[in-house]
Design an enzyme around this catalytic site. Structure first.
Site, PDB file in Angstrom:
ATOM      1  N   ASP A 194       0.866  -1.173   0.000  1.00 61.88           N
ATOM      2  CA  ASP A 194       0.000   0.000   0.000  1.00 61.88           C
ATOM      3  C   ASP A 194       0.906   1.228   0.000  1.00 61.88           C
ATOM      4  O   ASP A 194       2.115   1.122   0.237  1.00 61.88           O
ATOM      5  CB  ASP A 194      -0.899  -0.037   1.237  1.00 61.88           C
ATOM      6  CG  ASP A 194      -1.891   1.117   1.290  1.00 61.88           C
ATOM      7  OD1 ASP A 194      -2.250   1.647   0.223  1.00 61.88           O
ATOM      8  OD2 ASP A 194      -2.278   1.500   2.404  1.00 61.88           O
TER       9      ASP A 194
ATOM     10  N   ASP B 123      -2.075  -0.657   5.610  1.00 58.10           N
ATOM     11  CA  ASP B 123      -2.539  -0.118   6.896  1.00 58.10           C
ATOM     12  C   ASP B 123      -4.024   0.187   6.945  1.00 58.10           C
ATOM     13  O   ASP B 123      -4.551   0.530   8.007  1.00 58.10           O
ATOM     14  CB  ASP B 123      -1.782   1.178   7.210  1.00 58.10           C
ATOM     15  CG  ASP B 123      -2.294   2.357   6.388  1.00 58.10           C
ATOM     16  OD1 ASP B 123      -2.370   2.220   5.143  1.00 58.10           O
ATOM     17  OD2 ASP B 123      -2.638   3.400   6.979  1.00 58.10           O
TER      18      ASP B 123
ATOM     19  N   ASP C 236      -0.164   5.158   1.136  1.00 54.73           N
ATOM     20  CA  ASP C 236      -0.400   6.044   2.277  1.00 54.73           C
ATOM     21  C   ASP C 236      -0.423   5.260   3.581  1.00 54.73           C
ATOM     22  O   ASP C 236      -1.153   4.275   3.724  1.00 54.73           O
ATOM     23  CB  ASP C 236      -1.728   6.787   2.103  1.00 54.73           C
ATOM     24  CG  ASP C 236      -1.694   7.750   0.939  1.00 54.73           C
ATOM     25  OD1 ASP C 236      -1.232   8.880   1.120  1.00 54.73           O
ATOM     26  OD2 ASP C 236      -2.115   7.355  -0.169  1.00 54.73           O
TER      27      ASP C 236
END
Length: 379
Positions: free
Chosen positions: A118, A312, A120
């Site tokens: 991922d 996240d 961000d």
């Protein structure tokens, strides 16, 4: 798809599956059947019931918004009794990928590691302004080094072009818009990638582009009265960020977004980390993107592959669940606080992600060096 040995069982780790949560859908205030014939319901009572239920759903949505706020998570956890015990129990179920590094790489013996990252909150810190979520040069170096040894993909909710501008590495695979915009690398950094995957381009939601742009403009117009709200067009989805919105305005913002969504039944709204995501209702997500990329690389039904996914956000759970369903792979959640997750391991922040990536590169380099020495010894 063939079921292979479960990596998490190989390394002796088990984790509880994520608790499924579903966002309330506009227009479905009464999920149960309507009253049978002969049972009269006054319009006044019906409107009252709808208002009451709608208010409850909105209240639940605001609570969900609070839960996605790191500040609220820390504040709620601070005074609670037994927080340390809860965190310790969570870490026992989702141990640090750094602490379990040797067990993870041992499980990759005889397999090709494929990395999924991922952006961000994983490669870059979460910041107030989404346009300023820059990754560090050291993180870029770490990702570039990983890509020299393993096929590597960035899987993000961001527009593919935008996330490429942040990462600036042409040798990676990019899956933007939660996997609805996938493109292979412009160049290959090593011989690990199958040639047929290099030129891959896949956009399963192309027909929704005009609708997405229309909703983007509508949301800009409808949310302009909410100070701090930022609407971002991510090509195949629209993101409404509320990180800079005063908490007192969260309810108004949620109702505004839901109001717009009622006019677009072919789109759905989900919630991520301080953001609402509006995207097509097609059955496509980060988990589907992971499977598509594995197939493009030639690993569709192979037991000799070890997908490693690090993320996240709630949207990354789709990928973690795919790894568990496949019975192969390593899911790593980036979080400092206990969360319901289908990931097997955890890392606390992007700095730990970088350390994990660099250790992976070092391990691969040492493995190759040892192999060369053994070959020389037997020559």
């Amino acid at each position: 798809m063939a079921q292979t040995s479960v990596v998490v069982s190989e390394v002796g780790i088990t984790a509880t599956a994520a608790t499924a949560t579903a966002c309330p859908c506009p227009g479905s205030l009464f999920p149960y059947p309507p009253p049978r014939a002969g049972m009269a319901v006054s319009r006044k009572c019906l409107r009252a019931a709808q208002a009451e239920l709608g208010a409850g759903m909105l209240s639940g949505l605001v609570e969900s918004m609070r839960a996605s706020s790191p500040t609220h998570a820390r504040a709620a956890a601070a005074p609670a009794a037994g927080v340390d015990d809860e965190h310790a129990a969570w870490m026992a179920r989702h141990p640090s990928a750094l602490a379990k590094f040797e067990e993870i790489v041992a499980a990759s013996k005889g397999k090709q590691i494929v990395m999924f990252l991922d952006y961000d909150g994983t490669l870059s810190p979460i910041v107030d302004d989404p346009d300023a979520a820059f990754m560090s040069e050291t993180m870029r170096m770490a990702v570039r080094s990983v890509a020299k040894h393993f096929p590597t993909a960035i899987v993000s909710g961001r527009c593919r072009d935008k996330v490429f501008e942040f990462v600036k590495l042409a040798e990676l695979y990019y899956a933007g818009s939660h996997g609805m915009d996938i493109k292979g690398p412009a160049k290959s950094s090593s011989g690990h990638a199958k040639s047929k995957a290099k030129g891959v381009l896949f956009q399963p939601a192309s027909e929704f582009l005009p609708m997405i742009e229309e909703v983007h403009q509508r949301l800009i117009e409808e949310t302009k009265h909410v100070a701090g709200a930022k609407v971002e067009n991510n090509k195949f989805c629209v993101s409404v960020h509320f990180r800079c919105v005063d908490e007192k305005s969260w309810g108004a913002l949620a109702e505004t977004v839901k109001g717009v969504m009622r006019e677009y039944p072919k789109l759905r709204m989900s919630q991520g980390r301080m953001v609402f995501e509006v995207r097509p209702t097609i059955k496509w997500d980060k988990g589907k993107a992971l499977e598509f990329l594995l197939e493009s690389l030639g690993f569709a039904d192979c037991s000799n592959v070890l997908p490693v996914y690090i993320g996240d956000d709630r949207t990354d759970e789709d990928a973690f669940k795919v790894l568990r369903r496949r019975g192969q792979g390593v899911g790593i959640l980036v979080s400092k606080h206990p969360k319901d997750t289908s990931a097997s391991f955890s890392l606390q922040e992007p700095a730990e992600v970088m350390e994990f990536l660099l250790r992976l590169v070092e391990w691969k380099q040492l493995s190759r060096a040892r192999l060369r020495l053994r070959r020389q010894a037997h020559a």
